[in-house]
Design an enzyme around this catalytic site. Structure first.
Site, PDB file in Angstrom:
ATOM      1  N   LYS A  52      50.587  84.276  55.442  1.00  0.00           N
ATOM      2  CA  LYS A  52      49.614  84.116  54.349  1.00  0.00           C
ATOM      3  C   LYS A  52      50.277  83.415  53.167  1.00  0.00           C
ATOM      4  O   LYS A  52      49.707  82.511  52.558  1.00  0.00           O
ATOM      5  CB  LYS A  52      49.059  85.493  53.937  1.00  0.00           C
ATOM      6  CG  LYS A  52      48.114  86.077  54.990  1.00  0.00           C
ATOM      7  CD  LYS A  52      47.788  87.550  54.764  1.00  0.00           C
ATOM      8  CE  LYS A  52      46.987  88.108  55.939  1.00  0.00           C
ATOM      9  NZ  LYS A  52      46.715  89.544  55.853  1.00  0.00           N
ATOM     10  N   GLN A  96      48.385  94.734  52.524  1.00  0.00           N
ATOM     11  CA  GLN A  96      48.475  94.562  53.975  1.00  0.00           C
ATOM     12  C   GLN A  96      48.340  95.914  54.681  1.00  0.00           C
ATOM     13  O   GLN A  96      49.061  96.860  54.375  1.00  0.00           O
ATOM     14  CB  GLN A  96      49.818  93.883  54.339  1.00  0.00           C
ATOM     15  CG  GLN A  96      49.953  93.543  55.804  1.00  0.00           C
ATOM     16  CD  GLN A  96      48.932  92.497  56.271  1.00  0.00           C
ATOM     17  OE1 GLN A  96      48.653  91.530  55.590  1.00  0.00           O
ATOM     18  NE2 GLN A  96      48.356  92.716  57.447  1.00  0.00           N
ATOM     19  N   ASP A 119      40.125  90.427  50.599  1.00  0.00           N
ATOM     20  CA  ASP A 119      40.002  90.901  51.988  1.00  0.00           C
ATOM     21  C   ASP A 119      38.572  91.368  52.268  1.00  0.00           C
ATOM     22  O   ASP A 119      38.201  91.570  53.425  1.00  0.00           O
ATOM     23  CB  ASP A 119      40.968  92.069  52.248  1.00  0.00           C
ATOM     24  CG  ASP A 119      42.268  91.595  52.893  1.00  0.00           C
ATOM     25  OD1 ASP A 119      42.254  90.525  53.541  1.00  0.00           O
ATOM     26  OD2 ASP A 119      43.279  92.296  52.754  1.00  0.00           O
TER      27      ASP A 119
END
Ligand code: NAD
Length: 293
Positions: A52, A96, A119
């Site tokens: 990412k 994460q 997200d």
């Protein structure tokens, strides 16, 4: 049969974002900024976060990484999220997953400022998704929708079977495909580990999204000829022929299933690349929203 190439689609969409960043710089504006929080030393999580960050660098976004120890107290993570929420130079925040056992995942997700929740896991963004309102869409399902759009695949009126009901993939995917929008408008069946007669649903499906995490689960005798097959699975399988000691396997028995399909995504090279691209798009959208306030 056509292979849906995540690499081609993601490169094309990333080039558009790259060009947007160049224009921002020409105008003397700051660039979008994604902040990632990584806890512990999970090999797969390390790889995802590194990728990412590299993708941010490739297109000219700013990125920053907060690393925390596996055994930290939940309060430390909460403090980091509050700092990033209050930092006006940060557009997108991602924590994460998975998180260590002592940390309450849902509580942490709910603490992220919904306007920075790139997200798309925050209850507000999930709620908006259900209502069909503009929101941050979880990156994997969003990436799949971008892929359908890129290849101009007609999904209207088709029967889609989604296998897996997680909050990050299967469930939002089922909602997106059922929306009254272009590249959606499907009749959706959401299957999971308790589904009886899963094979019979799959055999009737025009579109199958396999997101369960069992390598090679979807076999040739489970699909209808001409089906569109989207393989979300990413499982590390021991492989002594690889330097890393493992190879990445999808949820579809690709070699047997591919010849029967109209379209299929490979693993690797399919949905995984689209997930990162969708995250970048969400970050750019977060940046635009912040700058229009
Ligand atoms: P999860 O473990 O949270 O959920 C798995 C789902 O599969 C559950 O809803 C479960 O009910 C269902 N399931 C399990 N066994 C089943 C069976 N035998 N029959 C039918 N359904 C069954 O997983 P997840 O986070 O949704 O991820 C699924 C897979 O997708 C994993 O391999 C993961 O690594 C991968 N993934 C890939 C990407 C990407 O970018 N390509 C992103 C996220 C997750």
């Amino acid at each position: 049969m056509q292979i849906l190439e995540g690499k081609i689609v993601s490169e094309s969409l990333k080039n558009i974002l790259k060009e947007e960043v160049i224009q921002l710089k020409i105008k003397g504006k700051r660039v979008p900024h994604l902040a990632a929080i990584l806890i512990g030393e999970n090999g797969a999580s390390e790889t995802y976060v590194a990728s990412k960050i590299k993708n941010c660098e490739d297109i000219g976004f700013k990125s920053s990484l907060v690393r925390l120890e596996e055994n930290i107290d939940e309060s430390i993570l909460i403090d980091e999220i509050i700092k990033l929420n209050n930092d006006v130079t940060v557009d997108g925040i991602l924590v994460q997953l998975p998180l260590p056992k002592q940390i309450n995942e849902q509580k942490i997700i709910s603490l992220i400022d919904p306007s920075k929740d790139v997200d798309g896991f925050h209850p507000i963004n999930m709620g908006k998704l259900v209502l069909g309102e503009s929101s941050f869409i979880p990156a994997t399902p969003y990436g799949i929708m971008l892929m359908l759009e890129y290849y101009n695949i007609n999904t209207s009126g088709k029967h889609a079977v989604v296998i897996g009901r997680s909050n990050i993939v299967g469930r939002p995917m089922s909602i997106l495909l059922s929306q009254q929008k272009q590249y959606a408008n499907c009749t959706v069946t959401l299957c999971h580990s308790r589904t009886e007669n899963l094979v019979s649903y799959c055999k009737e499906a025009d579109i199958i999204v396999a997101a369960l995490g069992i390598p090679g689960f979807l076999k040739a005798d489970m699909i209808k000829p001409g089906a569109i097959v989207i393989d979300v699975g990413i499982t590390r399988v021991e492989d002594s022929s690889k330097k890393s000691g493992f190879s990445i396997k999808g949820d579809v028995d690709f070699n047997a299933v591919a010849p029967l399909c109209s379209y299929i995504t490979p693993v690797p090279g399919g949905v995984g690349l689209m997930t990162i691209t969708a995250l970048l798009k969400n970050t750019y959208n977060a940046y635009l929203q912040r700058n229009s306030l």
